[in-house]
Every structure is written in C-alpha cells, then in structure tokens.
Design an enzyme around this catalytic site. Structure first.
Site, PDB file in Angstrom:
ATOM      1  N   PHE A  80      -6.084  21.631 -21.049  1.00 30.45           N
ATOM      2  CA  PHE A  80      -6.308  20.205 -21.076  1.00 30.45           C
ATOM      3  C   PHE A  80      -5.753  19.454 -19.731  1.00 30.45           C
ATOM      4  O   PHE A  80      -4.762  19.233 -20.065  1.00 30.45           O
ATOM      5  CB  PHE A  80      -6.665  19.522 -22.163  1.00 30.45           C
ATOM      6  CG  PHE A  80      -6.981  20.710 -23.289  1.00 30.45           C
ATOM      7  CD1 PHE A  80      -6.023  20.936 -24.231  1.00 30.45           C
ATOM      8  CD2 PHE A  80      -8.090  20.701 -23.725  1.00 30.45           C
ATOM      9  CE1 PHE A  80      -6.476  21.934 -25.939  1.00 30.45           C
ATOM     10  CE2 PHE A  80      -8.764  21.580 -24.856  1.00 30.45           C
ATOM     11  CZ  PHE A  80      -7.311  22.163 -25.364  1.00 30.45           C
ATOM     12  N   ASP A  81      -6.655  18.686 -18.946  1.00 27.93           N
ATOM     13  CA  ASP A  81      -6.184  17.549 -18.295  1.00 27.93           C
ATOM     14  C   ASP A  81      -6.175  15.736 -18.313  1.00 27.93           C
ATOM     15  O   ASP A  81      -5.852  15.494 -17.906  1.00 27.93           O
ATOM     16  CB  ASP A  81      -6.895  17.326 -16.703  1.00 27.93           C
ATOM     17  CG  ASP A  81      -7.255  18.957 -16.005  1.00 27.93           C
ATOM     18  OD1 ASP A  81      -8.369  19.508 -15.985  1.00 27.93           O
ATOM     19  OD2 ASP A  81      -6.219  20.192 -16.242  1.00 27.93           O
ATOM     20  N   VAL A  82      -6.854  15.981 -19.394  1.00 31.05           N
ATOM     21  CA  VAL A  82      -6.953  14.746 -20.462  1.00 31.05           C
ATOM     22  C   VAL A  82      -7.349  14.807 -21.391  1.00 31.05           C
ATOM     23  O   VAL A  82      -7.603  16.049 -22.567  1.00 31.05           O
ATOM     24  CB  VAL A  82      -8.062  14.230 -19.976  1.00 31.05           C
ATOM     25  CG1 VAL A  82      -9.014  12.601 -20.105  1.00 31.05           C
ATOM     26  CG2 VAL A  82      -9.188  14.698 -18.474  1.00 31.05           C
ATOM     27  N   ARG A 119      -4.108  12.973 -17.824  1.00 40.45           N
ATOM     28  CA  ARG A 119      -4.440  11.563 -17.970  1.00 40.45           C
ATOM     29  C   ARG A 119      -4.832  11.726 -18.942  1.00 40.45           C
ATOM     30  O   ARG A 119      -5.052  12.506 -20.238  1.00 40.45           O
ATOM     31  CB  ARG A 119      -6.049  11.902 -17.313  1.00 40.45           C
ATOM     32  CG  ARG A 119      -5.850  11.589 -16.046  1.00 40.45           C
ATOM     33  CD  ARG A 119      -6.824  12.135 -14.281  1.00 40.45           C
ATOM     34  NE  ARG A 119      -8.074  10.844 -14.870  1.00 40.45           N
ATOM     35  CZ  ARG A 119      -9.368  10.000 -15.213  1.00 40.45           C
ATOM     36  NH1 ARG A 119     -10.359  11.097 -14.797  1.00 40.45           N
ATOM     37  NH2 ARG A 119     -10.295   8.900 -15.474  1.00 40.45           N
ATOM     38  N   ARG A 122     -12.551  19.926 -20.329  1.00 38.30           N
ATOM     39  CA  ARG A 122     -10.650  20.182 -19.736  1.00 38.30           C
ATOM     40  C   ARG A 122     -10.058  18.833 -20.757  1.00 38.30           C
ATOM     41  O   ARG A 122      -8.837  18.162 -20.212  1.00 38.30           O
ATOM     42  CB  ARG A 122     -10.505  20.020 -18.443  1.00 38.30           C
ATOM     43  CG  ARG A 122     -11.025  20.633 -17.393  1.00 38.30           C
ATOM     44  CD  ARG A 122     -10.664  22.225 -17.439  1.00 38.30           C
ATOM     45  NE  ARG A 122      -8.512  22.230 -17.573  1.00 38.30           N
ATOM     46  CZ  ARG A 122      -7.511  22.861 -17.405  1.00 38.30           C
ATOM     47  NH1 ARG A 122      -8.038  24.564 -18.406  1.00 38.30           N
ATOM     48  NH2 ARG A 122      -6.653  22.839 -17.400  1.00 38.30           N
TER      49      ARG A 122
END
Ligand SMILES: O=C(O)[C@H](O)[C@H](O)COP(=O)(O)O
Ligand SMILES: [Mg+2]
Length: 314
Positions: free
Chosen positions: A32-34, A66, A257
């Site tokens: 994951f990015d967020v 994030r 993501r």
C-alpha cells in the site's frame, strides 16, 4: 481474503494474523501507498493513546506512506483533531484529517446547495459539527446553544405546536454524537422533520469506544428522533461511500494501493471493502472482536488483523 456477505474478494484463506510476524507485516505494508486510519479504538481510547502509536505513525511516514485520518466522531472539527494529535505526540496536520462532521458539511454545502434563506441546519450534536458547517458557510442553530440545555416546560409544547419556538429557515436536521441530549432538543428536531426537513446524520455508530469500554454512540443519541419520526437519516460517515468519494476527490489516490485500518467491522472494514480498497486491517483494541470475523460465513471479513496498531512496528 476480505469479504462482505455474498461478495468474496481474493484467496479464501481467511484474514491474515500479522502480530509478531515481521516478514508478513513488512510484506503487507509494502502493498500500500496510502493508509486510511480510523481514530477511536485504533489510535486512542478517549484521551488515552494506545502503546507505540506515535512511533508507528512515524515509521509509516518514514516509508513515504500517505496517511489520512478518517473518523466518524463528529464531536470535534479537523482543527480540534489536529490539536488532539499534537497533544498526544502523534505527528499529523489538519489537512490529513477527514471527519464525519466535515463530510456532512461538505455534502450540505457542495452537494445539496440549498438556496438561502431556507438552508439552515438544526444540529443535534457537538461543536465539531458547528465548526465545520461554519467553515463551509452553512447557517445552523441548535447544537451547543445553551438555551436548549434545559428542562422541557409546559409552555414549550404549545410554542412548538404553534411554531413560535421554531426557526422557519430550518431545512435540514443533522444529528451526530451528542453528549447533551434533551427532550426539548428532540421535540424541536421532531417538529422540523414533520415540517419536511431533510434528515441527515454524521454517522450512526451504535457505540463509542472510550476509557477502555463502550458508551452510547451517535446512533444511540439520534435513535429517539428515528423512533419518534419513523424516518431514517442519510448517514454521511463510514461506511457510506459518499464519504469515500469525498476523500478520494480531496486526496486523489489509487484505491487498489490503499488500506483502511479500523477497529469496527460494520463501519471501517465495510467502508474499505465496499470502497474497493486494496486491503483492510482490523485492529483489536476497539469495538470488534476476532470471533466476529474468524470462521465460516462471517458477514464482514478484513484482509488482515493485529492485536494493536503498534504491532506494525514488527
Ligand atoms: O458514536 C460515535 O460517533 C463513534 O463511536 C465514534 O465516532 C467512532 O469514531 P471512529 O472510530 O470512527 O474514529
Ligand atoms: Mg473506531
């Protein structure tokens, strides 16, 4: 696997238990990015942060993730939450907070866009709702008005019936978690709904996790009005997807993501699954217990779970 009854996504091997498994934790985080973080029951219980929360948040930031803090608790505004985060030593900016009071204010101001003067909101809730309505330029009454924190007097019945105690510009009744409910406030809300006002709620959570136990939630404080009016409010918090669209509109992220982290199956985890997010993580420091999602035929099942958020430090 993550699922809502009748809708199964991914391998059917059941939710992954991550606590104590550093390799699995790092692999999960890397997907994951967020991260969308719930607050009550995940970061803190009332004013008591759970262990290692500032360190865990800093760890994810160091991995360039994030973070968006998505709470159904409407008693505070985003500005109030930024102060609370700061007071608890959790690095966070007001911009990263997305509460149900903000979600409701944005929906009323930018989606409903009622024409003045008949665009006033009668609030059954705390100052967080009022602050976010004011920030969107939406007029309101009720709420924390000290004149309403009193006994219902015999003459109030007559004055509500003849309309002399009512504001003719009220077009919306908005309920949230209210620590100061009164018969007078419910009677006014009922009168506005009988006049045809729209019925909205910031959220309808049945309970509030605080001080290590459970208290009546927003759904419990608005229930008398639901029973009396026979109407159900449109809820603008989790698991409602109006909130997910508003968050996506503001933060522009790729849903596949993104991971929703929460302590409650029927709000947080459902929100992530119905929002088509890449994953959901249930934290067992709040409302939901693992027995509610382990085993066959469970209605809402997260991708993974941990005993406490600090376990993500491995
Ligand atoms: O009653 C309520 O409003 C909820 O219990 C409370 O809002 C939950 O907040 P969250 O867990 O979404 O931060
Ligand atoms: Mg929670």
């Amino acid at each position: 696997m993550q699922a809502v009854a009748g809708l199964v996504i991914g391998a059917s091997s059941g939710p992954q238990y991550l606590t104590g498994d550093k390799t699995a934790i790092d692999a999960f985080i890397a997907k994951f990015d967020v991260f969308l973080f719930d607050c009550d029951g995940v970061l803190w219980s009332g004013d008591h942060p759970f262990p290692l929360i500032p360190e865990t948040i800093a760890h994810l930031r160091a991995l360039s993730k994030r973070l968006i803090f998505v709470t159904n608790n409407s008693t505070k505004s985003r500005a109030d939450y930024a102060k609370k985060f700061h007071a608890l030593g959790i690095p966070c900016s007001e911009e990263e907070v997305f509460g149900s009071s903000y979600s409701a204010a944005v929906y009323i101001a930018r989606i409903m866009r009622l024409e003045p003067p008949k665009n006033r909101v009668y609030v059954l809730g705390e100052s967080g709702v009022e602050q976010e309505l004011a920030a969107e330029g939406v007029p309101f009454c009720g709420g924390t008005d000290p004149l309403l924190r009193r006994e219902m007097l015999p003459e109030d019945f007559k004055r509500i019936a003849d309309g002399s105690l009512l504001d003719d510009d009220v077009a919306i009744v908005l309920t949230g978690l209210d620590y100061h409910p009164s018969y007078l406030k419910y009677a006014l809300g009922m009168a506005y709904l009988r006049r045809g006002a729209h019925f909205l709620a910031t959220n309808t959570d049945s309970t509030l996790p605080s001080a290590g136990t459970l208290f009546p939630g927003a759904g419990a404080t608005s229930a008398p009005l639901v029973t009396a009016s026979g109407k159900q409010p449109l809820a603008l918090g989790k698991p409602g997807q109006a909130m997910m669209e508003a968050i996506e509109g503001k933060f522009a992220f790729e849903r596949g993501r993104a991971c929703m982290v929460g302590d409650r199956l029927d709000t947080d985890i459902r929100f992530g699954i119905e929002g088509g997010l890449g994953g959901t993580l249930c934290v067992l420091t709040g409302v939901s217990k693992k027995e509610e999602f382990l085993g066959k035929g469970k209605a809402v099942v997260p991708s993974a779970y941990v005993d406490s958020l600090g376990d993500l430090l491995g």
